[in-house]
Scaffold this motif. Structure first.
Motif, short mmCIF file in Angstrom:
data_model
loop_
_atom_site.label_atom_id
_atom_site.label_comp_id
_atom_site.label_asym_id
_atom_site.label_seq_id
_atom_site.Cartn_x
_atom_site.Cartn_y
_atom_site.Cartn_z
N LEU A 6 38.15 62.97 51.30
CA LEU A 6 38.42 64.11 50.38
C LEU A 6 38.49 63.56 49.02
O LEU A 6 39.72 63.14 48.56
CB LEU A 6 39.64 64.99 50.89
CG LEU A 6 39.82 66.18 50.11
CD1 LEU A 6 38.70 67.24 50.31
CD2 LEU A 6 41.04 67.00 50.67
N GLY A 7 37.85 64.16 47.97
CA GLY A 7 37.78 63.70 46.48
C GLY A 7 38.91 64.38 45.97
O GLY A 7 39.62 65.62 46.51
N ASP A 8 39.42 64.01 44.88
CA ASP A 8 40.79 64.77 43.97
C ASP A 8 39.80 66.16 43.53
O ASP A 8 40.85 66.97 43.47
CB ASP A 8 40.80 63.72 43.02
CG ASP A 8 41.67 62.55 43.30
OD1 ASP A 8 42.43 62.67 44.28
OD2 ASP A 8 41.57 61.36 42.58
N GLY A 9 38.89 66.13 43.10
CA GLY A 9 38.42 67.46 42.31
C GLY A 9 38.47 68.71 43.48
O GLY A 9 39.12 69.49 43.33
N MET A 13 41.07 71.86 43.33
CA MET A 13 40.49 73.32 43.29
C MET A 13 40.91 74.11 44.53
O MET A 13 41.13 75.43 44.14
CB MET A 13 39.01 73.22 43.05
CG MET A 13 38.49 72.39 41.89
SD MET A 13 36.56 72.13 41.98
CE MET A 13 35.83 73.97 42.22
N ILE A 14 40.82 73.68 45.73
CA ILE A 14 41.20 74.50 46.92
C ILE A 14 42.58 74.74 46.84
O ILE A 14 43.16 75.90 47.25
CB ILE A 14 40.64 73.69 48.31
CG1 ILE A 14 39.29 73.51 48.31
CG2 ILE A 14 41.31 74.21 49.42
CD1 ILE A 14 38.68 72.29 49.27
N SER A 15 43.50 73.75 46.51
CA SER A 15 44.89 74.12 46.27
C SER A 15 45.25 74.99 45.40
O SER A 15 46.13 76.02 45.66
CB SER A 15 45.64 72.74 46.02
OG SER A 15 45.52 71.82 47.14
N TYR A 16 44.64 74.95 44.11
CA TYR A 16 44.79 75.84 43.14
C TYR A 16 44.35 77.27 43.41
O TYR A 16 45.27 78.24 43.32
CB TYR A 16 44.13 75.43 41.93
CG TYR A 16 44.63 75.90 40.49
CD1 TYR A 16 45.23 75.61 39.92
CD2 TYR A 16 44.02 77.20 40.26
CE1 TYR A 16 45.85 76.28 38.80
CE2 TYR A 16 44.45 78.11 39.10
CZ TYR A 16 45.60 77.48 38.17
OH TYR A 16 45.78 77.95 37.24
N ALA A 17 43.08 77.23 44.19
CA ALA A 17 42.62 78.81 44.50
C ALA A 17 43.46 79.42 45.60
O ALA A 17 44.06 80.60 45.45
CB ALA A 17 41.19 78.60 45.06
#
Length: 559
Positions: A6-9, A13-17
């Motif tokens: 799993l990439g950092d990007g 993004m998923i955690s922020y959303a």
């Protein structure tokens, strides 16, 4: 998840959303309920102004939370700090900041300076909303400039993006181990491999350590150095002088967990790491999987440097950690579907791969794979962890005691799975089971006090370090002396290693013993006294392990 690709990007993004969605639902509920019960604070102030302000502040709040999570390592520490900030802001806002806002003599520039702290920005906004609501008019967009709210919008918007950028930078530098200037690197540049280095003469200060190195360990070191000098990256794993030192705490000296490890593992080989507890095996695995950063030295995985290109290493790596890391609410199938997608398997190929993985670890029949992992036994969770590490056919797999807690039948089945998987994979496996090591591993290394003491296949180690037979004989107590004389006649230098209630064990040096002579002597002894039981056994891997560990622990090598 990161170790499985799993990439950092995407993770950010998923955690922020996720957090933004939860926060927006809370915001809508708060404003709707406040308006429904007739609170003028919500009904009179413009809903669009409220939405924009709350939306910006929620994003700023999430960004600051991300920043704190990057700075602090311990949950307890950041929890205490967060409570102090939240309650401190509320108290200071009520008893100090409000008085300063209402004071005509306090400079407006100082107010703006205080509003750079997000808590005071929030308090100022709520204060202005309440003032306009108390007048019976409410705040509209044309009141923004007069209320001083435009500065707050600008301040919070800028801080929102700055907090995110700083949080991502700290995470990349300190958590991912990247260079502080990683953003200046050309993204289209090919990943670097370890540079060639000339062979250098070792310093005299290390001479004692080199002299104590066994020939097989020295040969492995020279092999790694040769591969370095030739610039070869044909091996799946190549460790070059890998070290890990934990800093001293509470008056204790620094702890050398891994002492200059040299190791090469090609594709198709399963390398077993044996060693007592605290030998440094888990520290080594943690460095290779990116959980710990090496103190010095490095390693290549598929030609990629773990100190520089770890994020790319993750895409071709599988890990079965010592402790199961599973979501208890997800089923075994859902776990494999998730990790299979991380390995870029899609469609029917993914479904087939998941079914085969469940079958291989005996979680397919009876619908076991469709039950939540929280209902699994310890052995079933362990089998699922192994299946996760192997899905997607990774080129490199690390297994930290994979068969712990399994019954004999499940353990044997799991060994067959691992043996099939290693055909196109390099596997590093740690275990305390000598039987497992002999069945699975092509080569073994015994790790003691952070250093590799010996390396080779099982037969080589037995031949090299187990140069004796174990002779056991049980008689009545009055014939024990006769047994000793019999053994001395066969092997003058025999050493007694066990004696209890008529049962005696002796170590017989192989070079001075003929097996046929032992049998003849025993047959002759049967006519002189009664033998209850006797046996002659070759050295086991467990005997080799104990012997090497005891010898190595007799001294501490130089670091």
């Amino acid at each position: 998840m990161k170790m499985h690709g799993l990439g950092d990007g995407p993770y950010w993004m998923i955690s922020y959303a996720y957090f933004l969605t939860i926060s927006m639902l809370y915001l809508i509920t708060l404003v709707s309920f406040g308006s429904a019960i007739g609170l003028r604070f919500f009904r009179l102030n413009g809903y669009s102004i409220q939405f924009v302000f709350y939306f910006i502040y929620l994003n700023l709040q999430i960004s600051i939370a991300f920043l704190f999570s990057s700075i602090f390592e311990k949950v307890k520490t950041v929890t205490v700090v967060a409570y102090i900030l939240v309650y401190g802001t509320g108290l200071l806002g009520s008893f100090l900041f409000q008085k300063l806002i209402e004071s005509e003599s306090f400079p407006e520039e100082y107010i703006i300076g205080l509003e750079l702290y997000p808590g005071f920005s929030l308090y100022r906004r709520l204060y202005e909303f309440s003032q306009y609501a108390s007048r019976g008019t409410g705040m509209k967009w044309q009141d923004i400039s007069d209320s001083g709210m435009s500065e707050i919008f600008y301040i919070m918007s800028v801080e929102w993006f700055l907090a995110l950028i700083v949080a991502f930078y700290i995470d990349q530098v300190f958590s991912s181990g990247k260079s502080p200037f990683f953003f200046l690197v050309n993204p289209f540049k090919k990943p670097s491999s370890l540079p060639r280095r000339p062979t250098v003469q070792r310093l005299d200060s290390k001479k004692v350590f080199i002299d104590m190195e066994k020939l097989d360990v020295t040969q492995e070191r020279e092999k790694v150095q040769k591969l370095r000098n030739e610039g070869s990256t044909g091996h799946a794993i190549l460790c070059d002088d890998l070290k890990k030192v934990y800093p001293g705490r509470d008056g204790n000296p620094p702890k050398m967990a891994v002492r200059g490890l040299y190791l090469s593992v090609p594709l198709g080989e399963c390398f077993g790491m044996l060693g007592p507890n605290g030998a440094g095996k888990t520290s080594f695995i943690s460095m290779m999987t990116g959980l710990l950063r090496p103190s010095s030295g490095t390693a290549l995985v598929q030609g990629l440097d773990i100190c520089k290109d770890m994020n790319k290493v993750y895409t071709s790596m599988g890990v079965c950690p010592q402790h199961d890391l599973l979501w208890e609410t997800l089923t075994g199938r859902e776990h494999l579907l998730f990790y299979g997608r991380l390995k870029n398997i899609k469609g029917s190929s993914l479904t087939h791969a998941v079914d085969e993985s469940l079958k291989s670890v005996s979680l397919f029949d009876g619908g076991v794979g469709d039950k939540p992992a929280g209902n699994y036994s310890g052995g079933m969770k362990r089998r699922l962890s192994v299946a996760i590490s192997l899905i997607g056919n990774p080129k490199v797999v690390y297994m930290d005691e994979p068969s712990t807690g399994l019954d004999p039948a499940s353990r044997k089945n799991l060994w067959n799975v691992i043996k099939r998987a290693k055909q196109n994979t390099a596997i590093i496996l740690t275990t305390h089971s000598m039987e497992e090591a002999e069945f699975l591993c092509d080569r073994l290394g015994i790790f003691v006090d952070g250093g590799l003491q010996c390396i080779g296949n099982s037969k080589e180690l037995k031949s090299r370090y187990g140069g004796s037979y174990v002779f056991t004989m049980t008689t009545s107590s009055e014939h024990e002396d006769e047994v000793e004389r019999l053994v001395k006649s066969v092997s003058p230098n025999a050493k007694k290693i066990y004696h209890l209630a008529g049962t005696q064990k002796f170590e017989l040096a192989k070079q001075e013993v003929r097996i046929a002579e032992v049998f003849r002597s025993v047959e002759k002894a049967k006519s002189n006294f009664t033998l209850f039981a006797w046996g002659l056994a070759d050295t086991t891997l467990e005997d080799v392990f104990i012997k090497v560990a005891r010898t190595a622990q007799a001294f501490i090598p130089l670091s």
